[in-house]
Design an enzyme around this catalytic site. Structure first.
Site, mmCIF file in Angstrom:
data_model
loop_
_atom_site.group_PDB
_atom_site.id
_atom_site.type_symbol
_atom_site.label_atom_id
_atom_site.label_comp_id
_atom_site.label_asym_id
_atom_site.label_seq_id
_atom_site.Cartn_x
_atom_site.Cartn_y
_atom_site.Cartn_z
ATOM 1 C CB SER A 206 11.706 -0.116 4.426
ATOM 2 O OG SER A 206 10.758 -1.059 4.830
ATOM 3 C CB CYS A 332 1.798 0.086 -3.013
ATOM 4 S SG CYS A 332 3.521 0.094 -2.610
#
Ligand code: PLP
Length: 399
Positions: A206, A332
């Site tokens: 990512s 998260c």
């Protein structure tokens, strides 16, 4: 006290390198064609994507045909897992670990609900998966192994090459191949990701973890891997990731990946120096702390420390008030209270797990940042402990 802002949450995301922004800029303006269009405008975008794919392939020791651009690390993980399983006729067994990122863990939880069997491997106290456990968990119907390269909370690096060698030996004796996926989101730009040396079939990256833009990722898929699409639409990325390509972000990803690979050694040395200074400073100035993770076998930028007898969330808030940005776990998961699944799997005692803080360094941090944290942190920890009934009970007992 001097007031400053110190960002030590680089494992959550990083600032975009100005050189990367410069490289992306034309694709928000002059070069706007749809890469699928055959005219001049389209061709300009197509060339930019082809070049980015070539750059990434070179850095991974792969071929351009093996590189797929996606919308994030999460998306790459999902395509890798669901896509390979879809290509098999029958449902079967998946092996992963207890400390994976939720992009993998929750995908596996869902697969269990729809009839797949999943083994969640234990880790040792350092957060490393013992190869023998993996070997023992292989079944006749095992289809996929998904093990992360480095953990996002404690930084522990898994023996991916050894796992691949083990699977290769097992695959030689089987009819249906067990595919091997690794989530390398936390190691891209920090470790050599030569896919041949790693021996993986699928690998996730990512861009926003190495000073690239958010919302763009890579999935490396080894030539010959049987994989089906999990999304439907256009022919983009050979139909595996349909949707008009985000040219600017793809260009930015490739540039950021290139820069982070070029400066890898220099950056790693710098970051390691900062991490060691902070670690030693904390151990020196703050009592009752535990460093979580496996020292040498961890990525150089993550330092996970438990401050016993206080809540990590309270510490995070107090540090934030003082301008210091850290995390209690993965970004998260930090909305949810409760001990981290990673620290629990490592057997960290609850009183320590609850007071865990992740400091994650980046290329742009300085020694002054560490000095500031070492000035603020001991006072903040001390203040919180004075208010902590558990700490006070212990204090009374000891004095
Ligand atoms: N995998 C790991 C190990 C991560 O640390 C993260 C992000 O924190 C992801 C996957 C998800 O990546 P993205 O934010 O691009 O969806």
């Amino acid at each position: 006290m001097e007031s400053r802002k110190v960002y030590l949450d680089n494992s959550a995301t990083t600032i975009v390198n100005p050189e990367v922004i410069k490289e992306m800029h034309p694709y928000f303006g002059d070069i706007y064609g749809n890469a699928s269009s055959f005219h001049y405008f389209g061709r300009q975008s197509k060339i930019a994507i082809d070049n980015a794919r070539m750059k990434v392939a070179l850095l991974l020791n792969a071929t351009p045909e093996e590189i797929f651009f996606t919308g994030s690390g999460t998306e790459s993980d999902n395509i890798a897992i669901f896509g390979t399983l879809r290509a098999y006729e029958k449902k079967g067994h998946i092996i992963t670990s207890k400390i994976e990122h939720h992009a993998v863990l929750y995908s596996c939880k869902h697969l269990e609900k729809v009839g797949y069997e999943v083994t969640y491997l234990d880790v040792d106290k350092n957060g490393v998966i013992p190869i023998t456990c993996l070997r023992k968990s292989i079944r006749e119907n095992t289809l996929l192994v998904s093990i992360m390269h480095a953990n996002n909370e404690v930084g522990t690096i898994q023996p991916i090459g050894e796992i691949a060698t083990e699977l290769e030996k097992i695959n030689e004796k089987r009819q249906n191949k067990i595919y091997f996926h690794t989530d390398a989101v936390q190691t891209a730009g920090k470790l050599d990701l030569d896919v041949k040396k790693l021996g993986v079939d699928l690998l996730t990256i990512s861009a926003h973890k190495f000073n690239g833009p958010k919302g763009v990722g890579i999935l490396y898929i080894k030539k010959g891997t049987n994989i089906s699409s999990i999304m439907y639409g256009g022919h983009h990325e050979k139909g595996l990731r349909p949707g008009t390509e985000n040219v600017a972000y793809i260009v930015g990803l490739a540039k950021a990946f290139e820069i982070s690979n070029v400066r890898m050694e220099e950056s790693n040395n710098h970051v390691l120096l900062l991490k060691e200074k902070l670690k030693n400073g904390i151990l020196d100035k703050v009592p009752e702390v535990v460093v979580n993770g496996s020292g040498n076998k961890a990525v150089c930028n993550i330092l996970n420390v438990s401050f016993k007898y206080i809540e990590g969330e309270s510490l995070l808030l107090m540090l934030d008030i003082n301008g210091i940005a850290v995390s209690t776990g993965s970004a998260c998961a930090s909305g949810s209270l409760g001990a981290s699944h990673v620290l629990s799997a490592m057997g960290v005692e609850p009183v320590a797990a609850q007071g865990a803080i992740r400091f994650s360094f980046g290329h742009y941090n300085t020694l002054k940042d560490v000095d500031y944290v070492l000035e603020v942190l001991p006072k903040v920890v001390n203040n919180l402990r004075i208010m902590s009934p558990v700490w006070n009970k212990k204090f009374e007992k000891n004095h």
